[in-house]
Design a protein around this motif. Sequence first.
Motif, PDB file in Angstrom:
ATOM      1  N   THR A  27      43.329  14.222  -1.742  1.00  0.00           N
ATOM      2  CA  THR A  27      44.808  14.762  -2.273  1.00  0.00           C
ATOM      3  C   THR A  27      45.033  15.174  -3.492  1.00  0.00           C
ATOM      4  OG1 THR A  27      46.092  13.609  -0.379  1.00  0.00           O
ATOM      5  CG2 THR A  27      47.106  15.179  -1.992  1.00  0.00           C
ATOM      6  N   LEU A  31      44.400  19.116  -4.599  1.00  0.00           N
ATOM      7  CA  LEU A  31      44.852  19.697  -4.977  1.00  0.00           C
ATOM      8  C   LEU A  31      44.828  20.278  -7.065  1.00  0.00           C
ATOM      9  CD1 LEU A  31      48.447  17.423  -4.286  1.00  0.00           C
ATOM     10  CD2 LEU A  31      48.430  19.548  -3.933  1.00  0.00           C
ATOM     11  N   ARG A  34      43.085  23.534  -6.378  1.00  0.00           N
ATOM     12  CA  ARG A  34      43.450  24.802  -5.915  1.00  0.00           C
ATOM     13  C   ARG A  34      44.196  24.918  -6.799  1.00  0.00           C
ATOM     14  NH1 ARG A  34      44.194  21.830  -0.691  1.00  0.00           N
ATOM     15  NH2 ARG A  34      43.769  23.366   0.898  1.00  0.00           N
ATOM     16  N   SER A 159      42.538  17.959   2.161  1.00  0.00           N
ATOM     17  CA  SER A 159      43.013  19.047   1.903  1.00  0.00           C
ATOM     18  C   SER A 159      43.854  19.921   2.413  1.00  0.00           C
ATOM     19  CB  SER A 159      41.737  19.911   2.334  1.00  0.00           C
ATOM     20  OG  SER A 159      41.872  21.313   2.406  1.00  0.00           O
ATOM     21  N   TRP A 160      44.784  19.254   3.809  1.00  0.00           N
ATOM     22  CA  TRP A 160      46.219  19.212   4.403  1.00  0.00           C
ATOM     23  C   TRP A 160      46.920  19.181   3.176  1.00  0.00           C
ATOM     24  CZ3 TRP A 160      49.837  16.221   6.659  1.00  0.00           C
ATOM     25  CH2 TRP A 160      50.836  16.948   7.532  1.00  0.00           C
ATOM     26  N   LEU A 161      47.234  17.704   3.363  1.00  0.00           N
ATOM     27  CA  LEU A 161      47.965  17.131   2.033  1.00  0.00           C
ATOM     28  C   LEU A 161      48.004  17.381   1.239  1.00  0.00           C
ATOM     29  CD1 LEU A 161      47.535  13.709   2.921  1.00  0.00           C
ATOM     30  CD2 LEU A 161      49.962  15.052   3.962  1.00  0.00           C
ATOM     31  N   SER A 163      47.602  21.225   0.923  1.00  0.00           N
ATOM     32  CA  SER A 163      48.211  21.853   0.194  1.00  0.00           C
ATOM     33  C   SER A 163      49.329  22.861   1.011  1.00  0.00           C
ATOM     34  CB  SER A 163      47.446  22.724   1.859  1.00  0.00           C
ATOM     35  OG  SER A 163      47.513  22.452   2.756  1.00  0.00           O
ATOM     36  N   HIS A 164      50.173  21.569   1.473  1.00  0.00           N
ATOM     37  CA  HIS A 164      51.751  21.812   0.744  1.00  0.00           C
ATOM     38  C   HIS A 164      52.083  22.316  -0.291  1.00  0.00           C
ATOM     39  CE1 HIS A 164      51.334  19.724   4.762  1.00  0.00           C
ATOM     40  NE2 HIS A 164      52.432  19.201   5.168  1.00  0.00           N
ATOM     41  N   LYS A 165      53.379  23.560   0.222  1.00  0.00           N
ATOM     42  CA  LYS A 165      53.861  24.463  -0.187  1.00  0.00           C
ATOM     43  C   LYS A 165      54.850  23.633  -1.734  1.00  0.00           C
ATOM     44  CE  LYS A 165      56.724  28.202  -1.757  1.00  0.00           C
ATOM     45  NZ  LYS A 165      57.369  29.419  -1.053  1.00  0.00           N
ATOM     46  N   LYS A 166      55.882  22.091  -1.205  1.00  0.00           N
ATOM     47  CA  LYS A 166      56.229  21.495  -2.107  1.00  0.00           C
ATOM     48  C   LYS A 166      55.662  20.626  -3.096  1.00  0.00           C
ATOM     49  CE  LYS A 166      60.870  21.732   0.078  1.00  0.00           C
ATOM     50  NZ  LYS A 166      61.827  21.020   0.546  1.00  0.00           N
ATOM     51  N   VAL A 167      54.144  20.302  -2.142  1.00  0.00           N
ATOM     52  CA  VAL A 167      53.485  19.672  -3.387  1.00  0.00           C
ATOM     53  C   VAL A 167      53.045  20.040  -4.227  1.00  0.00           C
ATOM     54  CG1 VAL A 167      51.465  17.473  -3.161  1.00  0.00           C
ATOM     55  CG2 VAL A 167      53.195  18.017  -1.300  1.00  0.00           C
ATOM     56  N   GLU A 169      53.685  23.435  -5.720  1.00  0.00           N
ATOM     57  CA  GLU A 169      54.601  23.428  -6.559  1.00  0.00           C
ATOM     58  C   GLU A 169      54.766  21.977  -7.514  1.00  0.00           C
ATOM     59  OE1 GLU A 169      58.140  24.037  -4.992  1.00  0.00           O
ATOM     60  OE2 GLU A 169      57.463  25.816  -4.286  1.00  0.00           O
TER      61      GLU A 169
END
Length: 201
Positions: A27, A31, A34, A159-161, A163-167, A169
């Motif tokens: 994760t 991150l 990204r 990858s899914w974890l 891609s969460h917007k809050k994470v 940010e």
Amino acid sequence: MDGIGGTVGTAAAMFAGTNVDDIIVLTVLFLSARAGGALRPGQIWAGQYAGIAVLVAVSVIAALGLTIVPDDYVGLLGLVPFALGVRSLVSALRAHSSGQDASPAVATGLVSVAGVTIANGADNVSVYTPVFRTIGTGSTLVTIAVFAVGVALWCAAGSWLGSHKKVIEVVERYGQWIVPAVFMGIGALIVIESGVLGELF
């Protein structure tokens, strides 16, 4: 083990049980990819596969009665993620002092991802080796195939974890400090839990 179903079930449980902490590592890596560092998602996938392949190969070799790295010193591999974390922290401090934005990247390519995977899973060898020693060639091949599927699932989950917007940010705001701290913590934990410090001192 009772047939192929039993082998698959045991292999899946063994993979999940020995690689739970890899979800956190993956994760963080996704991150950091990204966040615009040099690392790319494809390198994370390839590095994870390469790292697990090395761990499995070492386990198979050890199951045949050969020892590549003495068990007492396997914990020193924890220095790999720790060093990557320190390097990333130093980069963040330099960028912060010059008023620039720093990328939270810790690993920068396939080789460093594989190194982190190997270091984080070095203790897995002690679990895999006796299993490979007792299950025979056919079941070993099935187990390795299950591990290959497991790596894909783990990478997809990371990858899914990641891609969460809050994470994202949170990482964009504090990632330059969180990411190196996670890797330094993982590295320190590997070294401490292995007991290698007692062997050295």
